[in-house]
Design a protein around this motif. Sequence first.
Motif, PDB file in Angstrom:
ATOM      1  N   ARG A  37       1.080   3.305  -5.388  1.00 54.64           N
ATOM      2  CA  ARG A  37       0.141   3.206  -6.513  1.00 54.64           C
ATOM      3  C   ARG A  37       0.598   2.134  -7.483  1.00 54.64           C
ATOM      4  N   PRO A  38      -0.349   1.360  -8.016  1.00 54.10           N
ATOM      5  CA  PRO A  38       0.002   0.307  -8.966  1.00 54.10           C
ATOM      6  C   PRO A  38       0.677   0.857 -10.222  1.00 54.10           C
ATOM      7  N   LEU A  39       1.605   0.058 -10.755  1.00 55.57           N
ATOM      8  CA  LEU A  39       2.283   0.352 -12.022  1.00 55.57           C
ATOM      9  C   LEU A  39       1.959  -0.789 -12.992  1.00 55.57           C
ATOM     10  N   PRO A  40       0.796  -0.716 -13.667  1.00 56.39           N
ATOM     11  CA  PRO A  40       0.315  -1.839 -14.488  1.00 56.39           C
ATOM     12  C   PRO A  40       1.243  -2.215 -15.635  1.00 56.39           C
ATOM     13  N   GLN A  41       2.104  -1.278 -16.079  1.00 53.18           N
ATOM     14  CA  GLN A  41       2.989  -1.574 -17.203  1.00 53.18           C
ATOM     15  C   GLN A  41       4.171  -2.449 -16.802  1.00 53.18           C
ATOM     16  N   LEU A  42       4.395  -2.623 -15.503  1.00 53.24           N
ATOM     17  CA  LEU A  42       5.518  -3.433 -15.018  1.00 53.24           C
ATOM     18  C   LEU A  42       5.028  -4.819 -14.611  1.00 53.24           C
ATOM     19  N   ALA A  43       5.936  -5.624 -14.092  1.00 56.37           N
ATOM     20  CA  ALA A  43       5.601  -6.996 -13.691  1.00 56.37           C
ATOM     21  C   ALA A  43       4.453  -6.983 -12.684  1.00 56.37           C
ATOM     22  N   PRO A  44       3.609  -8.021 -12.684  1.00 56.32           N
ATOM     23  CA  PRO A  44       2.501  -8.085 -11.715  1.00 56.32           C
ATOM     24  C   PRO A  44       2.990  -7.871 -10.284  1.00 56.32           C
ATOM     25  N   GLY A  45       2.206  -7.079  -9.542  1.00 58.19           N
ATOM     26  CA  GLY A  45       2.551  -6.793  -8.152  1.00 58.19           C
ATOM     27  C   GLY A  45       3.402  -5.554  -7.962  1.00 58.19           C
ATOM     28  N   SER A  46       3.680  -4.792  -9.040  1.00 61.13           N
ATOM     29  CA  SER A  46       4.569  -3.625  -8.948  1.00 61.13           C
ATOM     30  C   SER A  46       3.802  -2.384  -8.493  1.00 61.13           C
ATOM     31  N   LEU A 174      13.387   6.570  17.712  1.00 63.31           N
ATOM     32  CA  LEU A 174      13.738   6.187  19.081  1.00 63.31           C
ATOM     33  C   LEU A 174      12.481   6.020  19.920  1.00 63.31           C
ATOM     34  N   ALA A 175      11.380   6.593  19.445  1.00 65.34           N
ATOM     35  CA  ALA A 175      10.166   6.664  20.266  1.00 65.34           C
ATOM     36  C   ALA A 175       9.109   5.638  19.870  1.00 65.34           C
ATOM     37  N   GLY A 176       9.461   4.708  18.976  1.00 64.02           N
ATOM     38  CA  GLY A 176       8.478   3.717  18.563  1.00 64.02           C
ATOM     39  C   GLY A 176       8.024   3.936  17.138  1.00 64.02           C
ATOM     40  N   PRO A 177       7.099   3.101  16.665  1.00 67.55           N
ATOM     41  CA  PRO A 177       6.722   3.130  15.257  1.00 67.55           C
ATOM     42  C   PRO A 177       5.948   4.382  14.860  1.00 67.55           C
ATOM     43  N   PHE A 178       6.039   4.699  13.571  1.00 68.96           N
ATOM     44  CA  PHE A 178       5.170   5.715  12.988  1.00 68.96           C
ATOM     45  C   PHE A 178       3.799   5.077  12.781  1.00 68.96           C
ATOM     46  N   GLU A 179       2.760   5.815  13.139  1.00 72.76           N
ATOM     47  CA  GLU A 179       1.375   5.316  13.072  1.00 72.76           C
ATOM     48  C   GLU A 179       0.657   6.069  11.961  1.00 72.76           C
ATOM     49  N   PHE A 180       0.384   5.369  10.863  1.00 74.47           N
ATOM     50  CA  PHE A 180      -0.231   5.998   9.694  1.00 74.47           C
ATOM     51  C   PHE A 180      -1.694   5.607   9.569  1.00 74.47           C
ATOM     52  N   GLU A 181      -2.529   6.601   9.295  1.00 75.28           N
ATOM     53  CA  GLU A 181      -3.941   6.360   8.999  1.00 75.28           C
ATOM     54  C   GLU A 181      -4.122   6.416   7.483  1.00 75.28           C
ATOM     55  N   ARG A 182      -5.054   5.610   6.986  1.00 71.27           N
ATOM     56  CA  ARG A 182      -5.313   5.565   5.538  1.00 71.27           C
ATOM     57  C   ARG A 182      -6.033   6.841   5.112  1.00 71.27           C
ATOM     58  N   THR A 183      -5.531   7.485   4.056  1.00 66.56           N
ATOM     59  CA  THR A 183      -6.126   8.729   3.556  1.00 66.56           C
ATOM     60  C   THR A 183      -6.631   8.604   2.118  1.00 66.56           C
ATOM     61  N   ASP A 184      -6.062   7.667   1.351  1.00 68.21           N
ATOM     62  CA  ASP A 184      -6.428   7.506  -0.060  1.00 68.21           C
ATOM     63  C   ASP A 184      -6.543   6.022  -0.365  1.00 68.21           C
ATOM     64  N   ASP A 185      -7.361   5.706  -1.362  1.00 68.25           N
ATOM     65  CA  ASP A 185      -7.578   4.316  -1.758  1.00 68.25           C
ATOM     66  C   ASP A 185      -7.345   4.194  -3.256  1.00 68.25           C
ATOM     67  N   TYR A 186      -6.304   3.442  -3.652  1.00 75.51           N
ATOM     68  CA  TYR A 186      -5.981   3.270  -5.065  1.00 75.51           C
ATOM     69  C   TYR A 186      -6.218   1.829  -5.525  1.00 75.51           C
ATOM     70  N   ARG A 187      -7.012   1.071  -4.779  1.00 72.60           N
ATOM     71  CA  ARG A 187      -7.249  -0.326  -5.133  1.00 72.60           C
ATOM     72  C   ARG A 187      -7.850  -0.474  -6.526  1.00 72.60           C
ATOM     73  N   ALA A 188      -8.677   0.488  -6.933  1.00 75.71           N
ATOM     74  CA  ALA A 188      -9.340   0.393  -8.240  1.00 75.71           C
ATOM     75  C   ALA A 188      -8.330   0.434  -9.387  1.00 75.71           C
ATOM     76  N   GLU A 189      -7.102   0.890  -9.127  1.00 69.70           N
ATOM     77  CA  GLU A 189      -6.073   0.970 -10.166  1.00 69.70           C
ATOM     78  C   GLU A 189      -5.317  -0.351 -10.341  1.00 69.70           C
ATOM     79  N   LEU A 190      -5.571  -1.326  -9.476  1.00 66.61           N
ATOM     80  CA  LEU A 190      -4.911  -2.621  -9.609  1.00 66.61           C
ATOM     81  C   LEU A 190      -5.494  -3.373 -10.808  1.00 66.61           C
ATOM     82  N   PRO A 191      -4.661  -3.858 -11.718  1.00 62.89           N
ATOM     83  CA  PRO A 191      -5.188  -4.651 -12.837  1.00 62.89           C
ATOM     84  C   PRO A 191      -5.905  -5.896 -12.317  1.00 62.89           C
ATOM     85  N   SER A 192      -7.053  -6.198 -12.904  1.00 61.09           N
ATOM     86  CA  SER A 192      -7.834  -7.343 -12.418  1.00 61.09           C
ATOM     87  C   SER A 192      -7.033  -8.644 -12.533  1.00 61.09           C
TER      88      SER A 192
END
Length: 197
Positions: A37-46, A174-192
């Motif tokens: 999740r974005p942390l708008p109070q910190l440096a851009p991209g945090s 040992l068995a290969g990568p973990f495969e994650f599916e997207r469950t939540d979208d927090y893009r709207a919290e990114l500062p413009s």
Amino acid sequence: MSSSLARLLQLLSGGFSNQSQAFDNPPLYAHILVKFRPLPQLAPGSLLLEQSYAISPGTPYRIRVLRAERRDGALIIHNQALQDEQRFWGAIEDEGRRRNIGDADLMPLEGCTYVVREVGDGFVGEVEPGCRCLVERKGSVAYLVSSFEIDARGMRTIDRGHDPATHEQLWGSLAGPFEFERTDDYRAELPSAWLET
């Protein structure tokens, strides 16, 4: 920010679960939740990262502040630990606690920066070379070999710890990568301002 950096932040800003993989292969894969999740109070991209077992989401086994930036034409993600990190456990779901994370709480992790490149419609990142990203786990120190792939569909990760002297693998998949599916979208919290090219 460059458009590729903005796109990386948008892809990362979400929640992910490997529930399908874990239920299909319980001996090989634990059910894990990963949220950024974005942390708008910190440096851009945090972004705040919490990684936890689904059975105990409030007690993450990994909590970090990541900061994505473009440096010398390359995309990188800085990896930072938190001082007294238990104070912030569960902050991923608690806006007040997220807002309390300040620069003074951050501890840069030497040798643990991810080098990221654009691949197709997504990104691939790997911990910088040099075997300097040291982590303590189960009473022993190992260097981390870690990579991820992310796109609109989800994320694949692999983390392994190796002995600094013998380079033998001590823990990790040992068995290969973990495969994650997207469950939540927090893009709207990114500062413009972070997304402007």
